[in-house]
Design a protein around this motif. Structure first.
Motif, PDB file in Angstrom:
ATOM      1  N   UNK A 365       0.824  -1.205   0.000  1.00 38.76           N
ATOM      2  CA  UNK A 365       0.000   0.000   0.000  1.00 38.76           C
ATOM      3  C   UNK A 365       0.864   1.263   0.000  1.00 38.76           C
ATOM      4  N   UNK A 366       1.938   1.234   0.782  1.00 36.22           N
ATOM      5  CA  UNK A 366       2.845   2.392   0.810  1.00 36.22           C
ATOM      6  C   UNK A 366       3.459   2.611  -0.564  1.00 36.22           C
ATOM      7  N   UNK A 367       3.835   1.525  -1.217  1.00 35.14           N
ATOM      8  CA  UNK A 367       4.415   1.633  -2.554  1.00 35.14           C
ATOM      9  C   UNK A 367       3.398   2.211  -3.537  1.00 35.14           C
ATOM     10  N   UNK A 368       2.161   1.746  -3.475  1.00 36.18           N
ATOM     11  CA  UNK A 368       1.135   2.224  -4.399  1.00 36.18           C
ATOM     12  C   UNK A 368       0.800   3.692  -4.147  1.00 36.18           C
ATOM     13  N   UNK A 369       0.827   4.124  -2.900  1.00 39.21           N
ATOM     14  CA  UNK A 369       0.552   5.525  -2.604  1.00 39.21           C
ATOM     15  C   UNK A 369       1.663   6.429  -3.141  1.00 39.21           C
ATOM     16  N   UNK A 370       2.906   5.971  -3.018  1.00 32.22           N
ATOM     17  CA  UNK A 370       4.021   6.754  -3.559  1.00 32.22           C
ATOM     18  C   UNK A 370       3.969   6.780  -5.082  1.00 32.22           C
ATOM     19  N   UNK A 371       3.633   5.661  -5.691  1.00 27.50           N
ATOM     20  CA  UNK A 371       3.500   5.602  -7.148  1.00 27.50           C
ATOM     21  C   UNK A 371       2.383   6.535  -7.618  1.00 27.50           C
ATOM     22  N   UNK A 372       1.271   6.556  -6.877  1.00 26.16           N
ATOM     23  CA  UNK A 372       0.168   7.447  -7.218  1.00 26.16           C
ATOM     24  C   UNK A 372       0.607   8.903  -7.109  1.00 26.16           C
ATOM     25  N   UNK A 373       1.351   9.234  -6.070  1.00 26.13           N
ATOM     26  CA  UNK A 373       1.821  10.615  -5.909  1.00 26.13           C
ATOM     27  C   UNK A 373       2.652  11.045  -7.113  1.00 26.13           C
ATOM     28  N   UNK A 374       3.600  10.205  -7.548  1.00 31.18           N
ATOM     29  CA  UNK A 374       4.444  10.540  -8.698  1.00 31.18           C
ATOM     30  C   UNK A 374       3.603  10.701  -9.967  1.00 31.18           C
ATOM     31  N   UNK A 375       2.621   9.836 -10.128  1.00 27.81           N
ATOM     32  CA  UNK A 375       1.753   9.924 -11.308  1.00 27.81           C
ATOM     33  C   UNK A 375       0.893  11.183 -11.284  1.00 27.81           C
ATOM     34  N   UNK A 376       0.400  11.552 -10.104  1.00 24.61           N
ATOM     35  CA  UNK A 376      -0.412  12.755  -9.995  1.00 24.61           C
ATOM     36  C   UNK A 376       0.393  14.015 -10.304  1.00 24.61           C
ATOM     37  N   UNK A 377       1.623  14.058  -9.804  1.00 22.61           N
ATOM     38  CA  UNK A 377       2.499  15.205 -10.090  1.00 22.61           C
ATOM     39  C   UNK A 377       2.707  15.334 -11.591  1.00 22.61           C
ATOM     40  N   UNK A 378       3.035  14.243 -12.252  1.00 21.03           N
ATOM     41  CA  UNK A 378       3.251  14.232 -13.703  1.00 21.03           C
ATOM     42  C   UNK A 378       1.965  14.634 -14.438  1.00 21.03           C
ATOM     43  N   UNK A 379       0.855  14.060 -14.030  1.00 23.04           N
ATOM     44  CA  UNK A 379      -0.416  14.297 -14.708  1.00 23.04           C
ATOM     45  C   UNK A 379      -0.842  15.764 -14.607  1.00 23.04           C
ATOM     46  N   UNK A 380      -0.834  16.306 -13.391  1.00 21.96           N
ATOM     47  CA  UNK A 380      -1.326  17.668 -13.213  1.00 21.96           C
ATOM     48  C   UNK A 380      -0.380  18.707 -13.809  1.00 21.96           C
ATOM     49  N   UNK A 381       0.916  18.449 -13.783  1.00 21.74           N
ATOM     50  CA  UNK A 381       1.837  19.399 -14.416  1.00 21.74           C
ATOM     51  C   UNK A 381       1.544  19.479 -15.914  1.00 21.74           C
ATOM     52  N   UNK A 382       1.407  18.332 -16.565  1.00 20.49           N
ATOM     53  CA  UNK A 382       1.095  18.318 -17.997  1.00 20.49           C
ATOM     54  C   UNK A 382      -0.251  18.955 -18.286  1.00 20.49           C
TER      55      UNK A 382
END
Length: 541
Positions: A365-382
């Motif tokens: 779960x910790x890994x998935x939350x960190x992966x989600x954070x990185x994806x959200x940063x990438x997604x919203x910046x674009x």
């Protein structure tokens, strides 16, 4: 204060020192703020970066400011400081949230006996302190604000490229007045007549003995000039100072048989690059328009508020090494934001946690939350870049523009005993020549099939070595360029030595490992027992 061992002069977690005259600095502060020395009631170290140390100065009224002192390794110190101050003032005048500069000196010929910048202290929290704990709405808010700020700065038009200076400072530094910045009507406004464009302050143009070279560093009249300048600089350096050397990164030396590499190989590839560089200028003229961007638009350089109204970007700091360049060279996602290696991020679908998240283990779960954070940063910046900054996306999606930036960066980079990255990019350019050049002219650089295969083989082997090196770095706990905080040095050193011994043992048991290779590794191990000072800490060999 005369104590040379004072913590004010030393890097708290490392070995870098910068001694200066504190009473003299107080005198400068009183002149800048029109106060008395006795009104200064606080002076403490605030932060330590790669090139500077900052101090927080407090007056008895509660007013605070920042004093920034550069380390001796900063090159070129005078040009860099002069340019940063002028850049901050220029962009601040355009409405960007940048600290005000009260006074500065790009020489040490003053009461403080050091170069310095005195600037406004911005209350707030460094985004880096909360970056990894941001929630979805906070990530969205910060990326929206960053996109808007980048839109403002990248929409400012410039008549040429290079770094920004006060005209009076550039005249003092170089004897030249640079290219003046004019208002949109074409005449010099009262606000802007003091600004000009001068030499590019990016570190590779000045690093080490390169500062001694009498070479052109800007200002740039066009994109072609930008593309050629860095390679010509490095050719001049290799011609005057180049000598055979081992690759800088130790784990890569195995792939060169532990032999010193001649500078002539890189010089030859730089000459090849100069032949093809003019064809890198995009056919779309708008992509060659000069603009400015923060040199490191990451969480390290944003200060935010964390009150009940939500995260608000209060200031963008550290404009050191900022350069005006063509849009196609400025376009790109910041490293801390980009997550292009991830398939979900590349798809630009709004990321979510997996449907079975509740069934995963705590670690998963910790890994998935960190992966989600990185994806959200990438997604919203674009997403917000596309909405608010219409200039930037054009450079992001232009055909082969990532390649243009890559080969340009390889051409300007300092030589560290290898040329494979530039060579590999040149072979790529030859193979894709028709699509890049689009003018029907034949490629002026040719490689044989054997040369292309050899470059591919070495490049892929070194890419794999880089992955292994990163894993080792994570295991031992040291950062880039083998940096480790001094408090963790002994533990990291012991673990590193253990890994070396295990590696040597494995090599010795391998029948195919030659005695020469083993001897070379053994010699390296002996050399590695000596401590070497690193950036802000100690290097682990």
């Amino acid at each position: 204060m005369k104590d040379p061992d004072s913590e004010l002069f030393n890097y708290t977690t490392g070995q870098r020192r910068r001694v200066f005259n504190i009473p003299g600095l107080f005198t400068i502060i009183t002149k800048a703020l029109h106060c008395k020395t006795e009104e200064i009631v606080g002076f403490r170290k605030l932060a330590e970066g790669g090139f500077n140390r900052t101090f927080l100065v407090t007056l008895d009224t509660g007013f605070q400011l920042v004093a920034r002192i550069p380390y001796p390794l900063l090159t070129s110190k005078a040009y860099t400081i002069a340019s940063e101050v002028a850049t901050m003032d220029f962009l601040r005048s355009r409405g960007l949230p940048i600290p005000k500069v009260y006074t500065y000196s790009f020489t040490s010929n003053n009461e403080a006996e050091t170069e310095y910048i005195l600037m406004e202290y911005i209350q707030g929290t460094d985004l880096s302190q909360i970056w990894f704990d941001l929630k979805k709405d906070q990530i969205s808010s910060v990326m929206r604000q960053l996109a808007k700020l980048e839109s403002i700065m990248m929409s400012i038009s410039f008549p040429a490229g290079g770094s920004i200076y006060y005209a009076r400072d550039l005249k003092e530094l170089s004897g030249n007045e640079g290219i003046p910045l004019k208002d949109e009507e074409g005449g010099n406004s009262l606000e802007e007549e003091r600004f000009c464009l001068g030499p590019d302050v990016c570190p590779p143009l000045w690093y080490g003995r390169r500062e001694q070279l009498d070479v052109f560093r800007g200002p740039y009249e066009d994109a072609r000039s930008v593309l050629l300048t860095g390679a010509k600089k490095e050719l001049a350096y290799l011609d005057q100072f180049g000598s055979p050397r081992m690759p800088y990164q130790h784990l890569r030396r195995e792939y060169y048989n532990y032999e010193k590499q001649p500078p002539s190989d890189h010089a030859n590839n730089l000459r090849r690059y100069l032949q093809v560089a003019p064809s890198l200028v995009p056919a779309d003229a708008s992509l060659s328009a000069f603009c400015i961007r923060h040199p490191d638009p990451s969480y390290n350089n944003l200060k935010v508020s964390t009150d009940s109204s939500g995260l608000q970007v209060l200031s963008m700091v550290d404009w050191q090494h900022a350069v005006v360049l063509p849009l196609f060279l400025h376009a790109g996602m910041p490293d801390v934001i980009s997550n292009e290696e991830d398939e979900v991020s590349r798809s630009m679908v709004e990321p979510k946690l997996p449907f079975d998240f509740d069934k995963l283990s705590e670690t998963e779960q910790e890994w998935e939350k960190e992966l989600l954070r990185r994806r959200l940063v990438h997604y919203y910046y674009n997403l917000f870049t596309a909405v608010y900054n219409r200039i930037h996306p054009k450079g992001l999606v232009y055909p082969f523009n990532t390649f243009r930036r890559r080969i340009f960066n390889h051409s300007i980079a300092i030589w560290e005993g290898e040329t494979i990255k530039l060579l590999y990019a040149l072979t790529d350019m030859m193979l894709d020549w028709e699509d890049i050049a689009k003018d029907g002219t034949p490629c002026p650089v040719l490689f044989t099939e054997d040369e292309i295969l050899a470059a591919e083989k070495l490049y892929q082997a070194l890419a794999k070595a880089e992955i292994n090196e990163k894993r080792l770095r994570d295991l031992v706990g040291y950062g880039d360029e083998t940096w480790v905080p001094i408090a963790q040095y002994e533990e990291a050193k012991a673990f590193g030595q253990e890994i070396k011994q295990l590696t040597l043992k494995a090599c010795k048991e391998d029948a195919e490992t030659t005695a020469e290779v083993y001897a070379a590794v053994e010699a390296k191990l002996a050399l590695g027992r000596h401590r070497r000072r690193g950036v802000g800490g100690v290097q682990v060999n």
